[in-house]
Scaffold this motif. Structure first.
Motif, PDB file in Angstrom:
ATOM      1  N   CYS A   1       2.468 -10.320   4.154  1.00  0.00           N
ATOM      2  CA  CYS A   1       2.048  -8.687   3.197  1.00  0.00           C
ATOM      3  C   CYS A   1       4.142  -8.071   2.452  1.00  0.00           C
ATOM      4  O   CYS A   1       3.841  -8.000   1.316  1.00  0.00           O
ATOM      5  CB  CYS A   1       1.810  -7.309   3.714  1.00  0.00           C
TER       6      CYS A   1
ATOM      7  N   CYS B   1       3.063   1.942   3.516  1.00  0.00           N
ATOM      8  CA  CYS B   1       3.490   1.273   4.120  1.00  0.00           C
ATOM      9  C   CYS B   1       4.801   0.692   4.610  1.00  0.00           C
ATOM     10  O   CYS B   1       5.561   1.329   3.907  1.00  0.00           O
ATOM     11  CB  CYS B   1       3.154  -0.939   2.956  1.00  0.00           C
TER      12      CYS B   1
ATOM     13  N   CYS C   1       1.003  -1.158  10.711  1.00  0.00           N
ATOM     14  CA  CYS C   1      -0.035  -0.746   9.079  1.00  0.00           C
ATOM     15  C   CYS C   1      -0.479   0.587   8.905  1.00  0.00           C
ATOM     16  O   CYS C   1      -0.635   1.044   9.473  1.00  0.00           O
ATOM     17  CB  CYS C   1      -0.793  -2.276   8.954  1.00  0.00           C
TER      18      CYS C   1
ATOM     19  N   CYS D   1       0.594  -1.516  -0.004  1.00  0.00           N
ATOM     20  CA  CYS D   1       0.175  -0.008   0.145  1.00  0.00           C
ATOM     21  C   CYS D   1       0.801   1.416   0.042  1.00  0.00           C
ATOM     22  O   CYS D   1       1.939   0.891   1.232  1.00  0.00           O
ATOM     23  CB  CYS D   1      -0.729  -0.157   1.140  1.00  0.00           C
TER      24      CYS D   1
HETATM   25  S1  SF4 Z   1       1.442  -4.461   5.991  1.00  0.00           S
HETATM   26 FE1  SF4 Z   1       0.095  -2.604   5.871  1.00  0.00          FE
HETATM   27  S2  SF4 Z   1       0.349  -1.110   4.482  1.00  0.00           S
HETATM   28 FE2  SF4 Z   1       1.696  -3.335   3.925  1.00  0.00          FE
HETATM   29  S3  SF4 Z   1       0.541  -3.389   2.697  1.00  0.00           S
HETATM   30 FE3  SF4 Z   1      -0.067  -4.683   4.142  1.00  0.00          FE
HETATM   31  S4  SF4 Z   1      -1.968  -4.050   4.426  1.00  0.00           S
HETATM   32 FE4  SF4 Z   1      -0.576  -2.143   3.277  1.00  0.00          FE
END
Ligand code: SF4
Ligand code: TPP
Lengths: 646, 201
Positions: A408, A380, A556, A377
């Motif tokens: 992620c 992030c 996050c 995102c």
């Molecule tokens: S950790 Fe949070 S900000 Fe990073 S990609 Fe995952 S959802 Fe998105």
């Protein structure tokens, strides 16, 4: 996510996600315990139960540290006399397999339902795996709802079956069951039953699996298995429709039934072909299959995953000398790759039956769309960590092997970072680095692991690294949540599935207690600061030949924004100072924030709707071109570092 | 459950984060509110995070969760290049309502087709295309995130959704499901009216 509809009042018809319908089924049956480790496509079952538990003050619900722990916990509750549910994704069952096999030997005192959510097509997984094999392997019956339409009913049936035989039951779903929304009719929830307490009755000959006991229990188990198979031949969820005198039988197993039924209707064969729905296919209902096979010339199987029931049926027919042609995935009429679709089932079925069928010819375009993989995102914290880590490794002149993990941060495999050389399973980062570190010479194994994954399967690997003196750099990405699966809490964040406050386990303290000498925290959003620490840690590993661990802490950003909204804290939006920007492209090429894109003249621009106010771009731009519309507040800067899920 | 022997297959396409799951829930809820059947197949997890998204919405007399390739009656797309990706899920002659906006995938050095080329290709593709400015219209009404409702309204005006969905049942679904229902309903109605005008033309 709340999934409020799980508590819709009785007697209504409500659109529900299959997973929420499963949760509703468990509530209507009257469970007293539920546990899970999140994993797509299973997560919403226990998310919905956690919502219900907060409202109703029952049943007891927890996010466990991993699937083995979750299964053991539910198994323990069931042994103590309380109906229990445990849910996990298909690969979670691999983690939980040990107690699963034992549960068949001991049986249970109150029902235990183990949900395995398979992911054919790998929408969100590292493999395709058909967990009905586990049922066969472990002697545990498998309930397989015929689509989300039958999810609630199947869950209730699973509990009743478990109750009837004092035996654990697997409920197997797949993506198109759990993540499909359908109207569901709601029944009563027996509140008293949800709150009922248990009592453990001592019976060591049954619950202590020493060889002397287990040998007797195995005899009992095989005898029970035959009784269950007989029962399943009469179970109302296994039923046939259509003309009995048809020469053709189509068997729709679980979700396969929906595809079989619609395919028959598409081919105009609904009233010419017999259709058998098997929603509890393991152990195979032999008597039912043999009686339905009578007078048939051809039998076609439609099942999601592997040709499991087809294969077992062929073996049954061989034993009983039933001569009938059987087809499905086992002999290539339907492909074994990916999930079931009508365009896979229809041609195979038509070919086997010898009827005419041509696939519809969709409209075509020559132009190909650009690839659009999921990405980190905007805002992030991992983007800053990857950026700093790469610079540090360059400065320290080491050649890294990036052992990645599941979360992620797996998205770091894509350009521009490409900083995941291995991604295999949860905990695999430290695990593989353990082996590599002893066999490579001029490369440095780096393990990159999320916080939830660290508690899930990272800790035993870390103990091993300390014990066996494995030189590696470990980066724990502490974003204060299990993000990939939708922001569940975990042992590091101080909140339970019931919404209660609890102890925050600190990975640094854990590492230090395990004997890691170099263990330190960095601010994940501070690029220069972390770069310095990374360099220092790498020097330590090179010199001492021992593991070093860094916890990069920063929430996050989605979680931070949600926290900020609740506290009415505003986050800043950044913009590009056109005068300062030299169109060097660093921000949209090497840093690659999705909120930043090039204009026609190559200068950067920020989409204010996408900017999340993280301020990382300010740190990477050599020309100071990024500026906040208004200075970030102290509150926002604090939330970015401390936010946590509810 | 009411059965009218009919079915409508609606393919929803776009980019993760555009509210496509909400869009599907509202559409399906509207049919369920009127007593009809609905099946919505979505994917969660990895597919969010700005990746490509397809959601299958099936209304009426249907069994399987997925629309067959070459089977969809409509494609409602919130992003122009995603229209290209999922066009194979509709039949020849299907209705395609598409927001004209292009969202660049966050990949360095990626080639992205331009709108005129896309429109030209779609003109050739044996589908009935309605390029719209859903995000712009929604923004003008104060809620750019409601572009998804614009498409639902527009689609209703053009196609009718087999008589299983009405403006009133959509409003009811929005009231019970969506944050800021008022602005969403405004955008829904704007889409519906623009759709009606497009039909007249
Ligand atoms: S950790 Fe949070 S900000 Fe990073 S990609 Fe995952 S959802 Fe998105
Ligand atoms: C054995 C197993 N259980 C569950 C999952 C599902 N899963 C994939 S990513 C992930 C989240 C990991 O969380 P974390 O390590 O904190 O990383 P984040 O997503 O927050 O970056 C989970 C639970 C899995 N892939 N394997």
């Amino acid at each position: 996510m709340a999934h409020r509809e799980v508590l819709a009042e009785p007697g209504r018809r409500v659109l529900m996600l299959g997973n929420v319908a499963l949760a509703r089924g468990a509530l209507e049956y009257g469970i007293g315990f539920a546990s899970a480790y999140p994993g797509t496509p299973s997560t919403e079952i226990v998310e919905a139960l956690s919502y219900a538990a907060r409202k109703l003050k029952a049943p007891y619900v927890e996010w466990s540290t991993n699937e083995k722990v979750a299964l053991e916990a539910a198994y323990g509750a069931a042994l103590a006399g309380v109906p229990a549910l445990v849910a996990m994704k298909h690969v979670g069952v691999n983690v939980a397999a040990d107690p699963l096999f034992s549960s068949a030997y001991t049986g249970v005192r109150a029902p235990l339902v183990v949900v395995s959510a398979d992911d054919p097509g790998m929408h969100s997984s590292q493999n395709e795996q058909d967990n009905r094999w586990y049922g066969i392997h472990a002697y545990i019956p498998v309930v397989e709802p015929a689509g989300a339409q039958e999810a609630k009913e199947a869950m209730i049936a699973a509990f009743k079956l478990s109750e009837e035989f004092n035996h654990p039951v697997i409920l197997r779903t797949s993506t198109r069951v759990g993540h499909t929304r359908v109207p569901v009719e709601t029944g009563e929830i027996p509140l008293e039953k949800l709150k009922a307490k248990g009592k453990f009755k001592k019976e060591p000959t049954r619950t202590t699996l020493i060889p002397a006991h287990a040998r007797k229990l195995r005899v009992e188990l095989l005898e029970k298995w035959d009784r269950i198979a007989k029962r399943l031949s009469e179970h109302p969820l296994n039923s046939a429709e259509g003309p009995e005198d048809s020469k053709i039988l189509v068997v729709g197993v679980g979700l396969g039934y929906r595809f079989a039924k619609e395919s028959l209707s598409y081919l105009g064969l609904s009233d010419k072909v017999r259709l058998l729905k098997l929603s509890i296919p393991v152990p195979i209902p032999e008597e039912l299959l043999l009686s339905e096979a009578e007078g048939k010339e051809k039998i076609f199987f439609v099942e999601e995953g592997e040709p499991v029931i087809e294969t077992l049926t062929k073996s049954l027919f061989f034993d009983k000398e039933v001569m009938v042609k059987v087809a499905g995935k086992g002999n290539g009429y339907i492909t074994k790759i990916g999930e079931l679709t009508l365009e896979k089932v229809l041609p195979g079925l038509a070919k086997f039956l010898g009827v005419n069928y041509t696939q519809p010819d969709p409209p075509r375009v020559e132009l190909t769309p650009p690839p659009r993989p999921p990405a980190l995102c905007p805002g992030c914290p991992y983007r800053a960590v990857f950026y700093a880590l790469r610079r540090a490794l360059g400065k320290a002149r080491v050649r890294p092997i990036y052992n990645g993990d599941i979360g992620c941060y797996s998205l770091g495999v894509l350009p521009p970072f490409q900083m995941q050389d291995t991604i295999v399973e949860m905990g695999g980062s430290i695990g593989l680095a353990n082996g590599m570190s002893h066999v490579v010479e001029d490369q440095l194994p780096v393990a990159i692991i999320g916080d939830s994954t660290f508690f899930h399967a990272g800790m035993p690997g870390l103990a091993n690294a300390v014990y066996n003196k494995a030189p590696m750099l470990i980066v724990v990405l502490d974003n204060r949540t299990t993000a990939m699966t939708g922001h569940q809490p975990h042992p590091g964040v101080g909140v339970t599935a019931m919404g209660e406050e609890t102890m925050e386990l600190d990975p640094i303290k854990v590492a230090k207690a395990m004997g890691v000498e170099y263990a330190t925290v960095t601010d994940a959003f501070d690029i220069k600061g972390q770069e310095k620490v990374f360099v220092e840690a790498i020097e330590y590993v090179k010199k001492e030949r021992k593991p070093a661990l860094i916890v990069a802490r920063g929430a996050c950003i989605l979680l931070a924004i949600a926290n900020a909204r609740r506290q009415a804290v505003k986050y800043p939006v950044y913009y590009v100072d056109e005068e300062a920007c030299t169109a060097c492209g660093l921000c949209y090429r090497a840093f690659n924030c999705p909120a930043i894109s090039p204009k026609d003249d190559g200068k950067a621009t920020i989409d204010p709707l996408l900017c999340t106010g993280c301020g990382e771009c300010v740190q990477i731009c050599p020309y100071n071109a990024f500026k906040p519309e208004e200075e970030p507040s102290e509150e926002w800067l604090k939330i970015m570092r401390t936010a946590k899920p509810r | 459950m009411k059965v009218n022997g009919g079915k409508v297959d609606v393919v929803l396409a776009g980019v993760g984060g555009q509210g496509i799951i909400t869009m599907a829930s509202v559409l399906a809820d509207a049919a369920v509110n009127q007593g009809y059947n609905a099946i919505v197949a979505e994917t969660h997890g990895l597919s969010q995070r700005g990746g490509t998204v397809i959601v299958h919405v099936r209304l009426g007399d249907v069994e399987a969760p997925l629309i067959m390739e070459g089977g969809g009656d409509l494609l409602l797309s919130l992003e122009a290049t995603e229209t290209l990706r999922y066009l194979k899920y509709v039949k020849k002659g299907a209705i395609v309502v598409m927001d004209m906006r292009i969202i660049r995938p966050p990949l360095p050095n990626v080639e992205v087709p331009q709108l005129p080329e896309i429109l030209e290709e779609l003109e050739k593709a044996e589908v009935e295309v309605y390029p719209v400015n859903a995000v712009g219209e929604a923004q003008a009404l104060g809620n750019p995130r409601a572009a998804n409702m614009y498409l639902i309204g527009y689609g209703l005006a053009i196609h009718g959704y087999g008589g299983m969905v009405s403006i009133d049942s959509l409003k009811q679904a929005i009231m019970s499901r969506v944050r800021n229902p008022e602005s969403n309903i405004k955008v829904l109605l704007k889409g519906y009216n623009d759709g009606l005008n497009a039909v007249k033309r």
